[in-house]
Design a protein around this motif. Structure first.
Motif, PDB file in Angstrom:
ATOM      1  N   VAL A   1      12.583  -0.208  -1.893  1.00 48.10           N
ATOM      2  CA  VAL A   1      11.376   0.087  -2.669  1.00 48.10           C
ATOM      3  C   VAL A   1      10.253  -0.913  -2.388  1.00 48.10           C
ATOM      4  O   VAL A   1       9.095  -0.505  -2.202  1.00 48.10           O
ATOM      5  CB  VAL A   1      11.702   0.169  -4.171  1.00 48.10           C
ATOM      6  N   PRO A   2      10.504  -2.239  -2.356  1.00 45.32           N
ATOM      7  CA  PRO A   2       9.388  -3.161  -2.056  1.00 45.32           C
ATOM      8  C   PRO A   2       8.731  -2.873  -0.711  1.00 45.32           C
ATOM      9  O   PRO A   2       7.498  -2.950  -0.579  1.00 45.32           O
ATOM     10  CB  PRO A   2      10.047  -4.538  -2.084  1.00 45.32           C
ATOM     11  N   ASP A   3       9.534  -2.525   0.302  1.00 48.20           N
ATOM     12  CA  ASP A   3       8.970  -2.204   1.615  1.00 48.20           C
ATOM     13  C   ASP A   3       8.147  -0.918   1.553  1.00 48.20           C
ATOM     14  O   ASP A   3       7.083  -0.813   2.186  1.00 48.20           O
ATOM     15  CB  ASP A   3      10.085  -2.048   2.648  1.00 48.20           C
ATOM     16  N   ALA A   4       8.636   0.065   0.804  1.00 47.40           N
ATOM     17  CA  ALA A   4       7.896   1.317   0.660  1.00 47.40           C
ATOM     18  C   ALA A   4       6.566   1.083  -0.042  1.00 47.40           C
ATOM     19  O   ALA A   4       5.531   1.622   0.362  1.00 47.40           O
ATOM     20  CB  ALA A   4       8.743   2.333  -0.107  1.00 47.40           C
TER      21      ALA A   4
ATOM     22  N   ASN B   1       0.639   0.769   0.083  1.00 44.11           N
ATOM     23  CA  ASN B   1      -0.556   0.002  -0.282  1.00 44.11           C
ATOM     24  C   ASN B   1      -1.355  -0.426   0.947  1.00 44.11           C
ATOM     25  O   ASN B   1      -2.598  -0.403   0.929  1.00 44.11           O
ATOM     26  CB  ASN B   1      -0.156  -1.216  -1.110  1.00 44.11           C
ATOM     27  N   ALA B   2      -0.664  -0.815   2.003  1.00 37.45           N
ATOM     28  CA  ALA B   2      -1.366  -1.239   3.218  1.00 37.45           C
ATOM     29  C   ALA B   2      -2.133  -0.078   3.834  1.00 37.45           C
ATOM     30  O   ALA B   2      -3.278  -0.236   4.279  1.00 37.45           O
ATOM     31  CB  ALA B   2      -0.374  -1.821   4.218  1.00 37.45           C
TER      32      ALA B   2
ATOM     33  N   ALA C   1      -4.382   6.935   5.586  1.00 37.42           N
ATOM     34  CA  ALA C   1      -4.931   6.214   4.442  1.00 37.42           C
ATOM     35  C   ALA C   1      -5.245   7.163   3.295  1.00 37.42           C
ATOM     36  O   ALA C   1      -4.963   6.876   2.123  1.00 37.42           O
ATOM     37  CB  ALA C   1      -6.192   5.454   4.857  1.00 37.42           C
ATOM     38  N   ALA C   2      -5.846   8.316   3.611  1.00 34.27           N
ATOM     39  CA  ALA C   2      -6.144   9.299   2.569  1.00 34.27           C
ATOM     40  C   ALA C   2      -4.864   9.817   1.926  1.00 34.27           C
ATOM     41  O   ALA C   2      -4.785   9.987   0.701  1.00 34.27           O
ATOM     42  CB  ALA C   2      -6.947  10.454   3.166  1.00 34.27           C
TER      43      ALA C   2
ATOM     44  N   ALA D   1      -0.792   9.687  -2.500  1.00 30.88           N
ATOM     45  CA  ALA D   1       0.541   9.333  -2.986  1.00 30.88           C
ATOM     46  C   ALA D   1       0.459   8.414  -4.204  1.00 30.88           C
ATOM     47  O   ALA D   1       1.222   8.570  -5.169  1.00 30.88           O
ATOM     48  CB  ALA D   1       1.349   8.665  -1.873  1.00 30.88           C
ATOM     49  N   ILE D   2      -0.460   7.466  -4.168  1.00 28.82           N
ATOM     50  CA  ILE D   2      -0.641   6.585  -5.323  1.00 28.82           C
ATOM     51  C   ILE D   2      -1.073   7.394  -6.536  1.00 28.82           C
ATOM     52  O   ILE D   2      -0.583   7.184  -7.657  1.00 28.82           O
ATOM     53  CB  ILE D   2      -1.663   5.488  -4.993  1.00 28.82           C
TER      54      ILE D   2
END
Length: 204
Positions: A95-98, A103-104, A138-139, A144-145
């Motif tokens: 999860v942290p890597d995802a 975010n990047a 990026a879009a 997803a966020i």
């Protein structure tokens, strides 16, 4: 007021569903080559910024596939304690890597604040992508966020009917599967399993 993210947040679910059952007992991937991504983007052109005439290349495909892996890992996290989709349950990103990956990618799409103020309401602000200011991955990351922080996340489920690997949004309290055909397969499988159990336990 929370900033609105660009694009349709359901794009994240549609992206995850590019991994699907192939109808013959295996897993199909709609994004194995740039042409597949081009087709998918053109089918979602109304929800994506700056996509007229879009044609994917190898780098764009790799970025979207990396994002999809992160989204599916976060979907698996979202449906817990239920099991994730079996399509990739054995190889999910941590999860942290995802989170870092989403975010990047999202940070690569610049946005600007846009003021809106309708009659009888308080002024508010949302954020709009800068025209041609980012890229497809990026879009999609920002979509997803939006999905993962919005109300649809609470309805997200993994379908566990035989051979199905889809995620879906639960529309009513008793819904167990993504579509009626999956429910039919699940009921048939349960019926066969019940009729096999006595023969397994019978003594010779």
């Amino acid at each position: 007021m929370q900033d609105a993210l660009p694009g349709d947040s359901r794009l994240a679910l549609d992206l995850a569903l590019t991994i699907r059952h192939d109808g013959h007992g295996g897993i199909a991937d709609d994004l194995t080559e740039p042409a597949g991504l081009t087709t998918w983007v053109r089918a979602h052109a109304d929800d994506l910024p700056a996509t007229p005439g879009y044609a994917a290349d190898a780098d764009g495909l790799a970025a979207v596939r990396d994002l999809r892996a992160a989204v599916r890992a976060l979907f698996a996290h979202a449906v817990r304690p239920a099991a994730p989709s079996p399509a990739d349950s054995a190889r999910l990103l941590p999860v942290p890597d995802a989170l870092d990956r989403v975010n990047a990618l999202a940070a690569r799409l610049p946005t600007v604040p846009v003021l809106h103020w309708t009659e009888g309401a308080e002024p508010g602000v949302h954020r709009r992508p800068v025209p041609d200011g980012g890229d497809l991955a990026a879009a999609l990351a920002q979509a997803a966020i939006a999905f993962l922080t919005g109300p649809d996340r609470q309805r997200l489920r993994a379908c566990h009917a035989p051979r199905c690997v889809r995620y879906f949004l639960k529309d009513h309290p008793r819904q167990e599967w993504c579509k009626p055909s999956c429910g039919n397969r699940a009921r048939v499988a349960r019926h066969h399993e019940r009729h096999r159990q006595p023969s397994r336990s019978a003594k010779p």
